[in-house]
Structure formats: C-alpha cells, structure tokens
Design a protein around this motif. Structure first.
Motif, short mmCIF file in Angstrom:
data_model
loop_
_atom_site.label_atom_id
_atom_site.label_comp_id
_atom_site.label_asym_id
_atom_site.label_seq_id
_atom_site.Cartn_x
_atom_site.Cartn_y
_atom_site.Cartn_z
N ILE A 1 -14.47 7.07 -1.06
CA ILE A 1 -14.18 8.65 -1.07
C ILE A 1 -14.11 9.01 -2.54
CG2 ILE A 1 -12.95 10.59 -0.17
CD1 ILE A 1 -12.13 8.73 2.27
N THR B 1 -12.90 12.89 -4.22
CA THR B 1 -12.48 13.89 -3.58
C THR B 1 -12.39 14.91 -4.63
OG1 THR B 1 -10.15 13.29 -4.12
CG2 THR B 1 -10.80 12.85 -1.82
N LEU C 1 -3.71 10.94 2.21
CA LEU C 1 -4.46 9.77 2.49
C LEU C 1 -3.60 8.50 2.89
CD1 LEU C 1 -6.61 10.05 -0.81
CD2 LEU C 1 -7.62 9.97 1.55
N ARG D 1 -10.77 5.30 -3.34
CA ARG D 1 -10.53 6.77 -3.59
C ARG D 1 -10.47 7.12 -5.01
NH1 ARG D 1 -6.12 10.70 -5.02
NH2 ARG D 1 -7.25 12.68 -4.63
#
Length: 354
Positions: A130, A132, A154, A315
């Motif tokens: 991911i 963001t 998260l 992430r």
C-alpha cells in the motif's frame, strides 16, 4: 498475511487520501510520470477525474483518463494506459462536489474507507502493498473515525478484532539516509520521559527484522545519542549511560549489528550514502522526532518517504500532508509520492523475491 506470501503479479494499491487535498493531484502527476506502473488507485473515479482536469489546466498536456474497474481482479486484467480506479463498497458518494482545501467529514470518511479496503485487499492476497496519499486528521475526526492517523488505523486493521496491535515504528528514508524513530509526535519533554531500555530494544528489533524481510542479510544499525556529544561520559546528561547503552548491549546479545551511542550531530553524516561516500551504517536510530527527521528532510523533503516498520505488509507514503492551501491548483509536487512508489516497489520485490 505476511508480505512474503504475496504474488509477484499483484499490483501496489494507492489510496487516494483526502479528496479535498493534493493527494488526487499528485497521483495523477505520478501516473503521468510513469511511476504508478500497474498500481491501482483505491478511491473515487470522480475525484480522480476532477484532479486530472486541474492538472491539465495548470500544466497542459493530455488529459489523464481515469477508468473504473469493478474489482481488483478486473484491474489486473486491464492494463491500458488509463489510470485504473477501484471504488470500494461503502465509499461516500458525490465526493467530487466537495470544495478544495477544506476539512470535510465526507472526505475523512472516504479516506478511512479507502484505507480499510486497501488493507483488506492486501491481507486477502489481492495487492502487493500500500502507498497512501495524505489524509487530514481533522477530517478523520469529523467523520467519527477513532484513529488519529494512518499508522494507528493500519495497526488495527492488520490484526483480527481484539488481537494485540503490532508494535510499529516510523522510518523516514531517501536514497541517502534511513532513519527510524523511537518516539514521534509528543513534546520533547515527554519524549525524553518516555525513553526506556525496553522501548529502544523493541525499536531496534523492529528495524532489524524489517531489514531482514526486505533483503538485507546483516543490517548495520547506528544509535544516535540523546544529549550533546552523546552525553560526554555523563557530563551533559546520563541517558546514554543508563538507558541507551544498556539497550544497545541487549540488542547485540540478541545477535543484532548495533553500535553507538554516537554523537547525534555527526552520526547522520557518517551514515549518509552519497556518490563517492558509502555510508558506514544502513540505519540510524534516533531518540526523538526532530533529531531524526531534520537530517533527512534537509536532504530534500520532496525525496523523503515515510515507511511504517512492523506491519505485516509494505506501507509507504509521501513525506508531506494534504497541503490545503494549494489544493485544486494542479501545482503540487509529486516527487515524494513518486519516491514512495519506488520505495514500495523495491520493498515488495525484496520481500517476495520477484
């Protein structure tokens, strides 16, 4: 699901961030620069189309086409030049009608919905990791979201309800420095009060284990002291003697390649990877927010990438916020998002071996 269990064919998932901020615009620009590759945007097609229009009006060139996909499986089969956007169920409607640069509860709810959908997709084996785009903490709060920001959300989404939250740490990185923080968004006085041996050892463990997962066989971690000259043997403070050095000793006893504490005003220069100057260390551990982040940001905010260590997935995010003051003008700099995409791609590649 572990990062290592993801498929090499899976796309990175990019959450659109706050619909009223610059997130959608920088995603459009990153797509124009070829940085998104086969990534899929989780968000509103209308918001992305609106952002494409403002970018074209500000910068000229072709209008980016935003294509809706019914599912991530369909997205994987749709490899056109269009920006692929998946709208998750329960996404707030009419987001493209919201005003630029304002805190709106609808935008906060939509941002949270996209993050939830992205994490669920990665855990279900439908995404590799991911990236963001920026969210706004006030908008989240206005929407009734109980988490103050990305990291806390998260943490909770990556485990089953009621399970202990995975301990995580913030790393800010660019091509020259990787800095991990022991404490983050608290006052300096509170940060110093929070320091203890267990917390530093845990930060070292999280850093070490993340580095191994991302392909480093023997990561070298330098620990920055807290006080001037790392305390100068206790003359300028004794946290190095009573807290930091014992934590380093424990980490070394656990098999980690950890050294220090080093004077915080020089350790970053020693760790910096630059042309003709290979760094002595792979990571620097800093005790407080500004100790660690000033050196990285001085090298260029536009290149900084925020990486959350300790999660069971990759992430990354750009190192800036929603920039409401320039949102909707098509002039935001997408460089940090481009760097976040590159970092996420390298980390997922290293973690999967593909």
């Amino acid at each position: 699901m572990s990062v290592a269990a993801t498929s090499p064919a899976l796309p990175l998932l990019v959450t659109m961030g706050d619909a009223c901020g610059i997130g959608p615009e920088i995603i459009i620009q990153a797509h124009q620069r070829g940085a998104l590759g086969d990534a899929v945007v989780i968000g509103s097609r209308g918001v992305m189309a609106r952002a494409a229009q403002v970018v074209q009006q500000a910068q000229g060139g072709d209008l980016v086409s935003c294509k809706s996909v019914a599912s991530l499986a369909q997205a994987r089969a749709t490899l056109s030049g269009a920006l692929r956007v998946w709208e998750p169920p329960r996404l707030v409607a009419h987001l493209a009608d919201l005003p630029w640069g304002q805190v709106r509860a609808e935008a906060g709810a939509a941002a949270a919905c996209c993050i939830e959908a992205a994490v669920a997709a990665v855990r279900a084996g439908e995404g590799a990791g991911i990236v963001t785009a920026p969210i706004h903490k006030e908008a989240l709060s206005a929407a009734g979201v109980s988490f103050p920001g990305h990291t806390e959300m998260l943490q909770a989404l990556c485990v089953s309800p009621g399970a202990p939250l995975p301990p995580v740490r913030m790393m800010l990185a660019n091509e020259e420095l990787r800095v991990v923080l022991v404490t983050i968004h608290v006052s300096l006085r509170r940060a110093i009060e929070m320091l203890d041996v267990a917390g530093i050892v845990e930060t070292l463990r999280i850093t070490h284990e993340a580095a191994l997962r991302f392909g480093m066989a023997a990561p070298r971690i330098a620990v920055a002291g807290l006080n001037p000259h790392a305390g100068e043997g206790g003359l300028f403070g004794d946290e190095e003697i009573h807290i930091i050095s014992p934590a380093i000793a424990q980490a070394r006893a656990l098999g980690m390649n950890v050294t220090g504490p080093f004077a915080p005003d020089t350790v970053f220069m020693r760790a910096r990877h630059a042309p003709g100057h290979p760094g002595e260390f792979d990571f620097v551990l800093a005790m407080t927010h500004d100790h660690g982040l000033i050196p990285v940001k001085y090298l260029g905010v536009e290149q900084g990438v925020n990486v959350t260590l300790g999660l069971p997935l990759v992430r990354t995010s750009p190192d800036h916020g929603t920039a409401f003051d320039i949102a909707g003008q098509g002039v935001a700099d997408a460089s940090s998002l481009v760097a976040a995409m590159q970092m996420a791609r390298r980390l997922t590649h290293a973690a999967t071996g593909h």
